[in-house]
Design a protein around this motif. Sequence first.
Motif, short mmCIF file in Angstrom:
data_model
loop_
_atom_site.label_atom_id
_atom_site.label_comp_id
_atom_site.label_asym_id
_atom_site.label_seq_id
_atom_site.Cartn_x
_atom_site.Cartn_y
_atom_site.Cartn_z
N ASP A 126 62.15 -12.62 46.39
CA ASP A 126 62.65 -11.61 47.33
C ASP A 126 61.49 -10.86 48.00
O ASP A 126 61.59 -10.48 49.17
CB ASP A 126 63.57 -10.60 46.63
CG ASP A 126 65.03 -11.05 46.67
OD1 ASP A 126 65.39 -11.79 47.61
OD2 ASP A 126 65.81 -10.66 45.79
N ALA A 177 60.76 -13.06 50.69
CA ALA A 177 61.91 -13.19 51.59
C ALA A 177 62.06 -11.97 52.49
O ALA A 177 62.47 -12.09 53.65
CB ALA A 177 63.18 -13.43 50.78
N PHE A 178 61.73 -10.79 51.97
CA PHE A 178 61.82 -9.58 52.79
C PHE A 178 60.96 -9.75 54.05
O PHE A 178 61.35 -9.39 55.15
CB PHE A 178 61.35 -8.34 52.02
CG PHE A 178 62.31 -7.87 50.95
CD1 PHE A 178 63.54 -8.49 50.76
CD2 PHE A 178 61.99 -6.79 50.13
CE1 PHE A 178 64.43 -8.06 49.78
CE2 PHE A 178 62.87 -6.34 49.15
CZ PHE A 178 64.08 -6.98 48.97
N ALA A 179 59.75 -10.30 53.84
CA ALA A 179 58.84 -10.49 54.98
C ALA A 179 59.37 -11.58 55.91
O ALA A 179 59.38 -11.41 57.14
CB ALA A 179 57.45 -10.86 54.46
N ALA A 225 62.40 -12.53 56.35
CA ALA A 225 63.60 -12.05 57.03
C ALA A 225 63.24 -11.15 58.22
O ALA A 225 63.86 -11.23 59.28
CB ALA A 225 64.50 -11.30 56.06
N GLU A 226 62.22 -10.33 58.04
CA GLU A 226 61.80 -9.47 59.14
C GLU A 226 61.25 -10.32 60.28
O GLU A 226 61.53 -10.06 61.45
CB GLU A 226 60.72 -8.47 58.69
CG GLU A 226 61.19 -7.42 57.68
CD GLU A 226 62.27 -6.48 58.21
OE1 GLU A 226 62.41 -6.34 59.44
OE2 GLU A 226 62.99 -5.90 57.37
N ALA A 228 67.00 -9.25 59.40
CA ALA A 228 67.12 -8.16 58.43
C ALA A 228 68.07 -7.05 58.87
O ALA A 228 68.38 -6.16 58.09
CB ALA A 228 65.74 -7.57 58.11
N TYR A 263 68.01 -12.13 48.35
CA TYR A 263 68.24 -13.46 48.91
C TYR A 263 68.61 -14.51 47.87
O TYR A 263 68.98 -15.63 48.21
CB TYR A 263 67.02 -13.89 49.71
CG TYR A 263 66.92 -13.10 50.99
CD1 TYR A 263 67.49 -13.56 52.16
CD2 TYR A 263 66.35 -11.82 51.00
CE1 TYR A 263 67.46 -12.80 53.32
CE2 TYR A 263 66.31 -11.06 52.15
CZ TYR A 263 66.87 -11.56 53.31
OH TYR A 263 66.85 -10.79 54.45
N PRO A 280 71.36 -8.90 54.28
CA PRO A 280 69.92 -8.71 54.54
C PRO A 280 69.58 -7.25 54.83
O PRO A 280 68.52 -6.77 54.43
CB PRO A 280 69.69 -9.58 55.78
CG PRO A 280 70.72 -10.64 55.69
CD PRO A 280 71.93 -9.97 55.12
N PHE A 281 70.48 -6.54 55.49
CA PHE A 281 70.25 -5.11 55.75
C PHE A 281 70.11 -4.35 54.43
O PHE A 281 69.18 -3.55 54.26
CB PHE A 281 71.42 -4.55 56.57
CG PHE A 281 71.34 -3.07 56.85
CD1 PHE A 281 70.49 -2.58 57.82
CD2 PHE A 281 72.13 -2.17 56.14
CE1 PHE A 281 70.42 -1.22 58.07
CE2 PHE A 281 72.06 -0.81 56.40
CZ PHE A 281 71.20 -0.34 57.37
N VAL A 311 55.27 -5.33 56.74
CA VAL A 311 55.89 -6.61 57.08
C VAL A 311 56.69 -6.49 58.38
O VAL A 311 57.45 -7.37 58.74
CB VAL A 311 56.78 -7.20 55.95
CG1 VAL A 311 55.96 -7.47 54.71
CG2 VAL A 311 57.96 -6.30 55.64
N ARG A 332 66.06 1.81 60.19
CA ARG A 332 66.91 1.32 59.10
C ARG A 332 67.48 2.50 58.33
O ARG A 332 68.67 2.54 58.00
CB ARG A 332 66.11 0.45 58.13
CG ARG A 332 65.67 -0.86 58.66
CD ARG A 332 66.65 -1.98 58.40
NE ARG A 332 66.39 -3.04 59.36
CZ ARG A 332 65.38 -3.90 59.23
NH1 ARG A 332 64.62 -3.88 58.16
NH2 ARG A 332 65.16 -4.82 60.15
#
Lengths: 249, 324
Positions: A98, A101-103, A105-106, A111, B7, B188-189, B206, B213
């Motif tokens: 994750d 994945a956060f990166a 997704a951005e 996101a 995820y 994802p949010f 990132v 947000r």
Amino acid sequence: MSAALETRRLCKSFGALTVAEQIDFRLEPGARHALIGPNGAGKTTFVNMLTGRLAPTSGQILIGDEDITTLGQVARVKRGLGRTFQINTLFRNVSVVDNVAFAVAEREGVAWSMFRPASAYRDVLEESMALLDTLGLAADARLAVAGLPYGKQRLVEIAIALGLKPRVLLLDEPAAGVPTMESHRILEVLDALPKDIAILIIEHDMDLVFRFAQRITVLTQGAVLFEGTPAEIAADKHVREVYLGERHV
Amino acid sequence: MTHAGGYVADSRIRAIEWLPWVLAVICFFAAPTYVPLGSYVLTMIIFALSLDLILGYGGIITLGHSAYFGAGAYAAGIFAARVTGEPLLGLLVGTLAAGLLGLITGLIILRTRGLALLMLTLAITSLCLEVANKATDWTGGADGLGGFKVQPILGLFKFDFLGKTAYLYCLVVLFLCWWLVRRLVYSPFGASLTGVRENNVRMHAVGAPVYQRLVISYTISAAMAGLGGALLTQTTQFVGLKVLGFELSGELMVMLILGGVGRIYGAFVGPLAYLVAQDYLAKQFPEYWYFGIGAMLVLVVMFARGGILGIIDALIARVRSRPS
């Protein structure tokens, strides 16, 4: 050809204290460039100006041909500027995959999505897993970062930045705090990074710098003292005096 | 049972997640005298869910969430008194009013962090309380606002004096809120909110628009709190200044911590445990029932940081790890 990242007469002062003075710097596309200098030389200030955490007093910063001096951090990331941190800056209570994945997704722009479950974005997960695989972290993917040994956390630090698919990557002391025994693992990872990424590494470990970098810039008291190939740096009398010390050469 | 999202998380609804709904229906038939208390518990669960979204997932620490609950409550009350007693429209008005307030205040206060943010959330509640106190023509001031009539839901279900319609009404609205929060948490949010909570600096690095947000999540949360407030107004047919007080925000925080933060169901267990304990203690020890509540909180904070659900998790883990 324009540089991947360039600064022109970059200055920063806090009141009477000047921490960056007329820095002209070019990072060529695909470069392996190191920035060295004694403590307090202004390396961190320089990096913070490059990433947009700190506004320069005067001068310009460019990515490619575009002037990004006034752009914020997020806008610079979108233009391909990635970074890692000297002190681990991770999502500690979240799984390793994750974190990456956060990166991803951005970068992919998913996101903001609020209704589909994140797990339905298979491509984000698959890309993150593939990336961890190349760094030898696949087996740890589902563990929380906080539980990993320190050396592996340093690799996660790099993995997150790679999830952004940067064109320019700033590595802030990637081997900081890693015992010499394990730092070869970091070096292996650095050597295997895609050749088209321009990399600027800030590092104190001179063995690592001399093995990795093709060009080195020496910063002292906020100004560029010298720039050249590792051989030129090692041979330069000035640099030896202010920084390297005889024992390193 | 932590519902962390992300995820790799499996977002499908597990069998145990139906338990609260089954229990809610059983309580309705088994304990008719407790139905009015039940409605209040359901309302507070909605309120706690809204707080969990920003506190448990986004990491926004606030002591001012009653501002939005109160805004929704007063908006619904004023709407019923001046425009129409149509309940669903009233809910909508309450939700939108609180959401709008959340958006405007969020844009201002979410530029700060930590203690400064905490102080600002307190200030907003205090401001709202003072406005409600002084605008007596609209709010009734310290006397509160009552005397309005709430029409039957969809023109079919009249609010009875035993509170049965109110209970089911609250239950249906809670179900919708739960569904929404669950979706958000697993999206994802929601994952990006977790990222902000875990490491704000890295989230910036990132390329996440962290401030935007937070403002959006804050607005959603405020709207949901307002929905809870509107529900309270309609089911009790009264709004008093208490809904805007800082005490209510504090009480809400206590309930959520008691249940467990960042777990969705902590927002179910907390208000239930707190309000049932309050009801029981107030009957048994009318003079010092608050002592019991305090003791409960001290024990949870000292020995079970994950709240009641955290204790249950630890017990389950212990049973599972025991060799058979």
